[in-house]
Design an enzyme around this catalytic site. Structure first.
Site, mmCIF file in Angstrom:
data_model
loop_
_atom_site.group_PDB
_atom_site.id
_atom_site.type_symbol
_atom_site.label_atom_id
_atom_site.label_comp_id
_atom_site.label_asym_id
_atom_site.label_seq_id
_atom_site.Cartn_x
_atom_site.Cartn_y
_atom_site.Cartn_z
ATOM 1 N N SER A 97 0.855 -1.188 0.000
ATOM 2 C CA SER A 97 0.000 0.000 0.000
ATOM 3 C C SER A 97 0.884 1.228 0.000
ATOM 4 C CB SER A 97 -0.892 0.070 1.244
ATOM 5 O OG SER A 97 -1.144 -1.199 1.741
ATOM 6 N N GLU A 124 -1.107 -5.255 15.030
ATOM 7 C CA GLU A 124 -2.123 -5.125 13.981
ATOM 8 C C GLU A 124 -3.430 -5.801 14.393
ATOM 9 O OE1 GLU A 124 -1.964 -5.463 9.154
ATOM 10 O OE2 GLU A 124 -1.493 -7.252 10.301
#
Lengths: 364, 399
Positions: free
Chosen positions: B162, B245
């Protein structure tokens, strides 16, 4: 912030689990299912000794004065071993009705007897949650007539609490003149549901005629929440049995628990079931503490647990292969208990429809 | 059961609300996320850090607020900012993953050099983990680095990167010890994206957007001190990061917000003159989804209590990503079906509903079902770590 069991509730959970696991083995279930009364004096005495029959009954009426979450902790364990015990009707729904609508005299008359294990009560509310076969009970001049179907825990009951319409609650004694009781032979013989045909049977009003709609709803909410807890226990045991069996059974020189197809089936069951635990806790908490959310949670927890449990009943049987389909494994007692719980007090679809009305999404 | 946070926290909530009321209008729009931070983003971030609503527990010396870890305060910030539709500050994998990793495993110099500019939005990071041949089995990654003249020389390819097209820096996993077992041969490096030899190709996804990239490395040279921990310890470093995460994917707050939007949609839209909410079929789907959303919301409350009390039970955590991502996609799916033929309009159209978000979201949710450990991997984890079922045996190679 503490969302979960208190230390006392953890101890209650442990002691009830110890009791059901040691005192209600599968062999005993087999015998009791043949009798089909949904009751066993020895089990009932054991629950009485644990002091849980009066779980939600206040101490002033001889109960334990605990909360609704304590009641669902017990109901979950009873579901876990598919116990034939009329706890749902007698210890959860009946006291809820009597406490919500009963007079002081009635509370003093019935609650201590329930808490002591001397009085078992069947609950007839199907005519509020879903009329079939033109069932319905009318109350007039101190007498009730009509038909009540799927009376919960009715087979072994000493008395019945029936809804006569949506806003009247009455007490009818077992064996009263004009009362005919017929067992309804459902798939699940761990519980004794009955039909009552009433022909001018003497009845005692609980509260006043035509003004107890809130109490009726409260009893239904309590029953649905408790059924969800029962489903949680029943499904949890099925999942455990699927995993236990898969770890033992070998095919192609390896335990079948090592096959990914089977692991994913078990993982799906576990993933669907795990969040249900917290949902049951919250729904139980609402019954006592958050009146605004109590009915919505009761509807949603009952229908959601039903939707999660049905595939678990199927897939656990599937994991056992051909043996799962036989009587030998006894899995079918759990399968059938899930089947009955799903329908009692409203099928998932009809209960969800109530939730829609409740939220103002559609007109009543 | 005690569902109150206590008066101290009620006061804190009031404080957060007052802040949002006074300053909320300065918040950047959420649609700007996924772009390089601009002046507005940076100013908002600076304000949030000063007030302790971003970088809360990062020490002051590294540019954070320097507060003590307080889970309930973090939850209150999330609830209030999300509820008001106000930005919680800069995101991105630099802030969410690299910063916690450096705090835990970086050298003093690395912390001083990287954390502050990352928090302020002056340095934007891309993550170089996945490769075409190393997705679910990340540890089998093949991008190599050997040492030559005091520098790592990287060759290979990363994918699903990303923000690579605008990032300033990348944290990357490379194989530096080819002879070690696969988990022991990886190193965690930091490199500038303008280093010669890096080629970035946008990867257009099914939504038509290019939020990901392929990144190719040809003799890319990185000084040997640009490593976090030691050579061969990269897998351990990455796992320290991955643990930060957890819980981000499948958040029930998002499910609940999507569900509310579908309720509004079904109240407004009609087909054949009948309001969608008056269709028993659509209504029942909605109610079923509501039951699933509720279960996940209460599961979240259970997880919060577990975090507060140090209870480490696994199962309620393990199920969140699997159940939450599928649930979110199912909710979007209902919105599309409720809209029927209108639900497939995608680009500019005067009939578009909710700016066409339902199709985009529906596809994007599928991306989340895949990303961060596919549903199949999630089920492996649940069955092995949650239910104690054995791993599938390795295939026996015939001689």
């Amino acid at each position: 912030m503490e969302f979960g069991y208190s230390e006392e509730q953890k101890m209650l959970d442990e002691s009830i689990r110890r009791f059901v696991n040691s005192e209600i083995p599968l062999d005993r279930i087999r015998e009791l299912v043949l009798e089909g009364t949904g009751f066993d004096q020895t089990i009932w005495n054991g629950l009485s000794e644990l002091g849980v029959l009066g779980v939600i009954i206040p101490e002033e009426f001889g109960g334990a004065g605990m909360g609704f979450l304590d009641a669902t902790i017990i109901q979950e364990s009873l579901g876990y071993v598919v116990a034939p015990a009329p706890f749902l009707g007698t210890c959860i729904m009946a006291p809820t009705a009597i406490l919500a609508a009963g007079s002081d005299d009635q509370k003093n008359k019935w609650l201590p007897e329930i808490a002591a294990g001397n009085l078992k009560v069947g609950l007839g509310l199907s005519e509020v949650t879903g009329v079939r076969e033109n069932a319905g009970v009318t109350f007039e001049g101190g007498k009730v007539s009509g038909k009540a179907m799927f009376v919960i825990d009715g087979e072994c009951a000493d008395g019945y609490i029936l809804a006569a319409g949506k806003s009247t609650l009455v007490w009818v004694a077992a064996g009263a003149a004009g009362l005919t009781k017929t067992k309804l032979n459902t798939v699940d013989n761990t519980r004794g549901v009955v039909e009552l045909v009433l022909d001018g049977v003497e009845a005692e009003l609980i509260g006043s005629a035509g003004s107890e709609a809130a109490a009726v709803q409260k009893v239904i909410d309590a029953g649905r929440t408790a059924l969800a807890a029962d489903l949680l226990g029943t499904s949890q045991r099925m999942l455990e049995r699927a995993v236990e069996y898969a770890k033992e059974r070998k095919q192609f020189n390896r335990v079948i628990a090592s096959f990914q197809g089977l692991k994913h089936t078990c993982a799906t069951m576990a993933a669907d079931l795990e969040p249900c635990r917290a949902m049951v806790w919250y729904a139980a908490h609402c019954q006592q503490e958050i009146a605004d959310e109590a009915t919505l949670l009761a509807c949603q927890v009952k229908s959601h647990l039903s939707e999660v449990s049905t595939p678990i009943a199927n897939d656990t049987t599937l994991v056992h292969g051909g043996m799962g389909f036989t009587d030998l494994m006894g899995l079918h007692f759990w399968f059938k208990r899930i089947g009955l719980s799903r329908q009692l007090l409203g099928s998932p679809e009809s209960v969800r429809e109530e939730a829609a009305v409740l939220q103002g999404w559609i007109a009543a | 059961m005690d569902l109150s946070y206590g008066t101290e926290y009620d006061d804190y909530r009031d404080e957060v609300r007052a802040f949002i009321k006074e300053h909320g209008h300065k918040s950047p729009a959420s649609s700007k996320q996924g772009n390089k931070p601009d002046t507005e983003d940076k100013a908002w971030q600076k304000l949030l850090i000063e007030r302790g609503y971003a970088a809360r527990i990062i020490p002051k010396e590294y540019g954070g607020y320097g507060g003590e870890a307080d889970l309930l305060k973090s939850v209150i910030i999330d609830e209030e900012f999300d509820g008001a539709g106000v930005s919680k500050g800069l995101g991105g994998q630099g802030i969410s993953m690299l910063v916690p990793t450096l705090l835990e495993l970086g050298t003093d110099e690395q912390k001083k050099k990287w954390i502050k500019p990352t928090l302020m939005g002056d340095i934007f990071w891309a993550q170089g983990y996945s490769e075409p041949g190393a997705g679910s089995d990340l540890a089998s990654l093949q991008t190599k680095a050997h040492v030559e003249d005091g520098k790592f020389v990287i060759n290979g390819q990363k994918i699903w990167t990303s923000s690579a097209h605008f990032a300033d820096m990348m944290f990357i996993l490379v194989r530096t010890e080819p002879d070690a077992p696969k988990h022991k041969g990886i190193s965690y490096l930091l490199l500038p994206m303008d280093t010669p030899g890096i080629e970035i190709k946008p990867l257009v996804t099914m939504t038509g957007e290019a939020t990901f990239n392929e990144v190719f490395f040809e003799d890319v040279k990185v000084p040997t001190d640009q490593i976090v921990a030691k050579r061969g310890e990269g897998w351990m470093v990455a796992n320290a990061t991955l643990k930060h995460e957890r819980g981000m994917l499948g958040d029930p707050r998002q499910s609940s917000s999507l569900l509310h939007q579908v309720v509004a949609l079904m109240n407004e839209e009609s087909v054949n003159g009948v309001r969608l909410m008056d269709s028993p079929l659509f209504r029942d789907r909605l109610l079923k989804l509501q039951g699933r959303v509720m279960a996940m919301q209460y599961n979240s409350m259970r997880l919060l209590t577990n975090d507060l009390s140090g209870n480490t039970e696994l199962m309620p955590i393990l199920v969140v990503k699997l159940i939450g991502t599928h649930l979110n996609q199912d909710i979007c799916g209902l919105a599309i079906d409720a809209l029927g033929e209108l639900g497939v309009l995608y680009d500019d159209s005067k009939y578009l509903r909710n700016s066409g978000m339902w199709q985009t979201r529906y596809m994007f949710m599928l991306g989340l079902i895949i990303g961060g450990g596919t549903s199949h991997i999630q089920k492996n984890i649940i069955s092995e770590h949650g239910l104690g079922m054995p791993r599938e045996p390795k295939p026996q190679l015939k001689a």
